[in-house]
Design an enzyme around this catalytic site. Structure first.
Site, PDB file in Angstrom:
ATOM      1  N   HIS A 119      16.398  -1.429   9.864  1.00  0.00           N
ATOM      2  CA  HIS A 119      15.855  -0.569   8.813  1.00  0.00           C
ATOM      3  C   HIS A 119      16.528   0.803   8.827  1.00  0.00           C
ATOM      4  O   HIS A 119      16.812   1.374   7.766  1.00  0.00           O
ATOM      5  CB  HIS A 119      14.343  -0.450   8.932  1.00  0.00           C
ATOM      6  CG  HIS A 119      13.636  -1.756   8.767  1.00  0.00           C
ATOM      7  ND1 HIS A 119      13.859  -2.607   7.712  1.00  0.00           N
ATOM      8  CD2 HIS A 119      12.710  -2.369   9.535  1.00  0.00           C
ATOM      9  CE1 HIS A 119      13.113  -3.684   7.829  1.00  0.00           C
ATOM     10  NE2 HIS A 119      12.402  -3.568   8.934  1.00  0.00           N
ATOM     11  N   HIS A 136      -0.040  14.951 -17.019  1.00  0.00           N
ATOM     12  CA  HIS A 136      -1.344  14.812 -17.683  1.00  0.00           C
ATOM     13  C   HIS A 136      -1.902  13.399 -17.580  1.00  0.00           C
ATOM     14  O   HIS A 136      -3.095  13.221 -17.420  1.00  0.00           O
ATOM     15  CB  HIS A 136      -1.232  15.246 -19.150  1.00  0.00           C
ATOM     16  CG  HIS A 136      -0.181  14.504 -19.898  1.00  0.00           C
ATOM     17  ND1 HIS A 136       1.165  14.812 -19.788  1.00  0.00           N
ATOM     18  CD2 HIS A 136      -0.257  13.465 -20.772  1.00  0.00           C
ATOM     19  CE1 HIS A 136       1.859  13.993 -20.559  1.00  0.00           C
ATOM     20  NE2 HIS A 136       1.022  13.172 -21.157  1.00  0.00           N
ATOM     21  N   GLY A 151       1.638   8.368 -15.856  1.00  0.00           N
ATOM     22  CA  GLY A 151       0.988   7.242 -16.525  1.00  0.00           C
ATOM     23  C   GLY A 151       1.368   5.899 -15.933  1.00  0.00           C
ATOM     24  O   GLY A 151       0.515   5.077 -15.623  1.00  0.00           O
ATOM     25  N   THR A 152       2.669   5.667 -15.768  1.00  0.00           N
ATOM     26  CA  THR A 152       3.147   4.403 -15.198  1.00  0.00           C
ATOM     27  C   THR A 152       3.663   4.563 -13.778  1.00  0.00           C
ATOM     28  O   THR A 152       3.813   3.569 -13.069  1.00  0.00           O
ATOM     29  CB  THR A 152       4.295   3.821 -16.036  1.00  0.00           C
ATOM     30  OG1 THR A 152       5.405   4.737 -15.990  1.00  0.00           O
ATOM     31  CG2 THR A 152       3.869   3.558 -17.466  1.00  0.00           C
ATOM     32  N   GLY A 153       4.000   5.772 -13.386  1.00  0.00           N
ATOM     33  CA  GLY A 153       4.632   6.027 -12.096  1.00  0.00           C
ATOM     34  C   GLY A 153       6.146   5.898 -12.151  1.00  0.00           C
ATOM     35  O   GLY A 153       6.834   6.297 -11.219  1.00  0.00           O
TER      36      GLY A 153
END
Length: 142
Positions: free
Chosen positions: A133, A8, A65-67
């Protein structure tokens, strides 16, 4: 194809991302949520990570909201390298160096304009395929 998921808190920003994807003719599958009604982010993090890990979707984008919570959830799935990015440099670097397959963002900490630049960088930056990598990614996967 991209897998999309949000809770949400991430829903308003995900609408912006969907508009960007549609304007650029980028195919996606939306795993929800579809409103600002309160939901639990792990449901959507697991759905997107599962689709990417299974090969149903090539990459994913997750937003809460913050990830933070949604990226932690996604990274529990074997084969997922989900990177929480709040700037363009990190989005490019995580693709080049980590071959990240899911981008996570925080809707309450990253504005729409910057978020769309992050999405663009994540989607357009290829993995470097440098031996160092690849070696490091293999160490992560072990």
């Amino acid at each position: 194809m991209l897998a999309l998921g949000c809770d949400h808190g991430g829903y308003p920003l995900m609408k912006e991302v969907i508009q960007y994807l549609e304007a650029n003719h980028i195919a996606y599958k939306n795993f929800g949520t579809y409103s600002e009604d309160s939901v639990d982010y792990p449901i959507y993090g697991k759905a997107v990570a599962g689709a990417v890990a299974a090969g149903e979707c090539e990459k994913g984008i997750l937003i809460c909201g913050t990830g933070i919570g949604i990226s932690i959830t996604a990274n529990k799935v074997k084969g997922i390298r989900c990177a929480l990015c709040g700037d363009v440099f990190s989005a490019k670097a995580t693709r080049e160096h980590n071959d990240a397959n899911i981008l996570a963002m925080g809707a309450r900490v990253t504005g729409a304009g910057l978020a769309l630049e992050i999405v663009k960088a994540f989607l357009e930056t290829p993995f470097s395929n440098d031996e160092r990598h690849i070696r490091r990614i293999n160490q992560i996967e072990d």
